[in-house]
Design a protein around this motif. Sequence first.
Motif, PDB file in Angstrom:
ATOM      1  N   MET A   1      33.499 -39.569 -21.550  1.00 45.09           N
ATOM      2  CA  MET A   1      33.378 -40.245 -20.268  1.00 45.09           C
ATOM      3  C   MET A   1      32.305 -41.317 -20.367  1.00 45.09           C
ATOM      4  N   SER A   2      32.529 -42.427 -19.743  1.00 48.00           N
ATOM      5  CA  SER A   2      31.590 -43.540 -19.723  1.00 48.00           C
ATOM      6  C   SER A   2      30.258 -43.108 -19.108  1.00 48.00           C
ATOM      7  N   SER A   3      29.153 -43.556 -19.716  1.00 46.71           N
ATOM      8  CA  SER A   3      27.844 -43.201 -19.157  1.00 46.71           C
ATOM      9  C   SER A   3      27.675 -43.816 -17.772  1.00 46.71           C
ATOM     10  N   PHE A   4      28.277 -44.982 -17.546  1.00 46.87           N
ATOM     11  CA  PHE A   4      28.208 -45.586 -16.220  1.00 46.87           C
ATOM     12  C   PHE A   4      28.914 -44.704 -15.193  1.00 46.87           C
ATOM     13  N   ALA A   5      30.065 -44.166 -15.540  1.00 48.23           N
ATOM     14  CA  ALA A   5      30.828 -43.324 -14.608  1.00 48.23           C
ATOM     15  C   ALA A   5      30.003 -42.132 -14.142  1.00 48.23           C
ATOM     16  N   LYS A   6      29.185 -41.575 -15.032  1.00 48.62           N
ATOM     17  CA  LYS A   6      28.355 -40.419 -14.693  1.00 48.62           C
ATOM     18  C   LYS A   6      27.213 -40.779 -13.761  1.00 48.62           C
ATOM     19  N   GLN A   7      26.824 -42.055 -13.712  1.00 50.73           N
ATOM     20  CA  GLN A   7      25.633 -42.463 -12.982  1.00 50.73           C
ATOM     21  C   GLN A   7      25.915 -43.116 -11.630  1.00 50.73           C
ATOM     22  N   ILE A   8      27.142 -43.094 -11.185  1.00 51.82           N
ATOM     23  CA  ILE A   8      27.465 -43.719  -9.897  1.00 51.82           C
ATOM     24  C   ILE A   8      27.143 -42.739  -8.772  1.00 51.82           C
ATOM     25  N   PRO A   9      26.176 -43.082  -7.906  1.00 53.65           N
ATOM     26  CA  PRO A   9      25.828 -42.181  -6.803  1.00 53.65           C
ATOM     27  C   PRO A   9      26.826 -42.288  -5.648  1.00 53.65           C
ATOM     28  N   LYS A  10      26.781 -41.317  -4.761  1.00 51.66           N
ATOM     29  CA  LYS A  10      27.690 -41.305  -3.612  1.00 51.66           C
ATOM     30  C   LYS A  10      27.437 -42.476  -2.665  1.00 51.66           C
ATOM     31  N   ALA A  11      26.244 -43.070  -2.710  1.00 54.61           N
ATOM     32  CA  ALA A  11      25.915 -44.208  -1.846  1.00 54.61           C
ATOM     33  C   ALA A  11      26.761 -45.437  -2.181  1.00 54.61           C
ATOM     34  N   ASP A  80      30.622 -55.248 -23.910  1.00 52.13           N
ATOM     35  CA  ASP A  80      31.017 -54.182 -22.983  1.00 52.13           C
ATOM     36  C   ASP A  80      29.855 -53.231 -22.720  1.00 52.13           C
ATOM     37  N   THR A  81      29.024 -52.970 -23.720  1.00 52.58           N
ATOM     38  CA  THR A  81      27.852 -52.093 -23.551  1.00 52.58           C
ATOM     39  C   THR A  81      26.849 -52.731 -22.599  1.00 52.58           C
ATOM     40  N   GLU A  82      26.626 -54.027 -22.750  1.00 53.40           N
ATOM     41  CA  GLU A  82      25.703 -54.738 -21.860  1.00 53.40           C
ATOM     42  C   GLU A  82      26.228 -54.778 -20.432  1.00 53.40           C
ATOM     43  N   VAL A  83      27.531 -54.888 -20.269  1.00 52.57           N
ATOM     44  CA  VAL A  83      28.131 -54.859 -18.927  1.00 52.57           C
ATOM     45  C   VAL A  83      27.839 -53.510 -18.269  1.00 52.57           C
ATOM     46  N   GLY A  84      28.030 -52.426 -19.009  1.00 55.22           N
ATOM     47  CA  GLY A  84      27.731 -51.092 -18.475  1.00 55.22           C
ATOM     48  C   GLY A  84      26.276 -50.966 -18.056  1.00 55.22           C
ATOM     49  N   LYS A  85      25.362 -51.470 -18.877  1.00 57.77           N
ATOM     50  CA  LYS A  85      23.930 -51.418 -18.550  1.00 57.77           C
ATOM     51  C   LYS A  85      23.612 -52.267 -17.326  1.00 57.77           C
ATOM     52  N   ALA A  86      24.254 -53.430 -17.216  1.00 57.26           N
ATOM     53  CA  ALA A  86      24.033 -54.294 -16.055  1.00 57.26           C
ATOM     54  C   ALA A  86      24.516 -53.614 -14.773  1.00 57.26           C
ATOM     55  N   LEU A  87      25.635 -52.913 -14.846  1.00 53.89           N
ATOM     56  CA  LEU A  87      26.143 -52.202 -13.669  1.00 53.89           C
ATOM     57  C   LEU A  87      25.242 -51.031 -13.298  1.00 53.89           C
ATOM     58  N   ILE A  88      24.730 -50.321 -14.298  1.00 55.63           N
ATOM     59  CA  ILE A  88      23.781 -49.224 -14.022  1.00 55.63           C
ATOM     60  C   ILE A  88      22.548 -49.775 -13.327  1.00 55.63           C
ATOM     61  N   SER A  89      22.036 -50.886 -13.821  1.00 52.10           N
ATOM     62  CA  SER A  89      20.864 -51.530 -13.210  1.00 52.10           C
ATOM     63  C   SER A  89      21.174 -51.961 -11.785  1.00 52.10           C
ATOM     64  N   LEU A  90      22.343 -52.518 -11.563  1.00 49.88           N
ATOM     65  CA  LEU A  90      22.746 -52.964 -10.222  1.00 49.88           C
ATOM     66  C   LEU A  90      22.828 -51.796  -9.246  1.00 49.88           C
ATOM     67  N   VAL A  91      23.403 -50.707  -9.687  1.00 45.29           N
ATOM     68  CA  VAL A  91      23.517 -49.504  -8.853  1.00 45.29           C
ATOM     69  C   VAL A  91      22.136 -48.939  -8.538  1.00 45.29           C
ATOM     70  N   ASN A  92      21.254 -48.945  -9.525  1.00 45.71           N
ATOM     71  CA  ASN A  92      19.913 -48.372  -9.333  1.00 45.71           C
ATOM     72  C   ASN A  92      19.007 -49.225  -8.457  1.00 45.71           C
ATOM     73  N   GLN A  93      19.283 -50.507  -8.316  1.00 39.10           N
ATOM     74  CA  GLN A  93      18.472 -51.375  -7.452  1.00 39.10           C
ATOM     75  C   GLN A  93      18.403 -50.846  -6.028  1.00 39.10           C
ATOM     76  N   GLN A  94      19.513 -50.386  -5.521  1.00 40.29           N
ATOM     77  CA  GLN A  94      19.587 -49.960  -4.135  1.00 40.29           C
ATOM     78  C   GLN A  94      19.365 -48.466  -3.947  1.00 40.29           C
ATOM     79  N   THR A  95      19.580 -47.675  -4.990  1.00 38.70           N
ATOM     80  CA  THR A  95      19.540 -46.225  -4.797  1.00 38.70           C
ATOM     81  C   THR A  95      18.215 -45.591  -5.192  1.00 38.70           C
ATOM     82  N   VAL A  96      17.378 -46.305  -5.945  1.00 35.58           N
ATOM     83  CA  VAL A  96      16.105 -45.742  -6.388  1.00 35.58           C
ATOM     84  C   VAL A  96      15.086 -45.778  -5.263  1.00 35.58           C
TER      85      VAL A  96
END
Length: 97
Positions: A1-11, A80-96
């Motif tokens: 499973m993609s590491s990004f998929a595991k890190q998507i919060p319910k928000a 593709d790896t950098e895209v995943g990291k960018a999306l993780i960073s984007l998700v964490n901007q609002q949820t942290v």
Amino acid sequence: MSSFAKQIPKAVKEIRVQFCQTAGHSAGVRKFVQSSYPAIKAAHPDLKFLIREASNTVPRAFVRFERGVESETQLANMSDTEVGKALISLVNQQTVG
């Protein structure tokens, strides 16, 4: 499973990815979508994951959170790896915070 998929919060309510179908600057985004989309949908079947292909479009991602808050990032010339990291960073901007 993609590491990004595991890190998507319910928000996160929606993820939109836009890119060009043929341009080299979108190659990493295309590869990320092909490899990660099944894992993201398997882990979050109710999450809206929208893919927008358009000629000569600069690759970008938008994440919509609860209460309509949106964040955006550019994805041009990323692997593709950098895209995943960018999306993780984007998700964490609002949820942290």
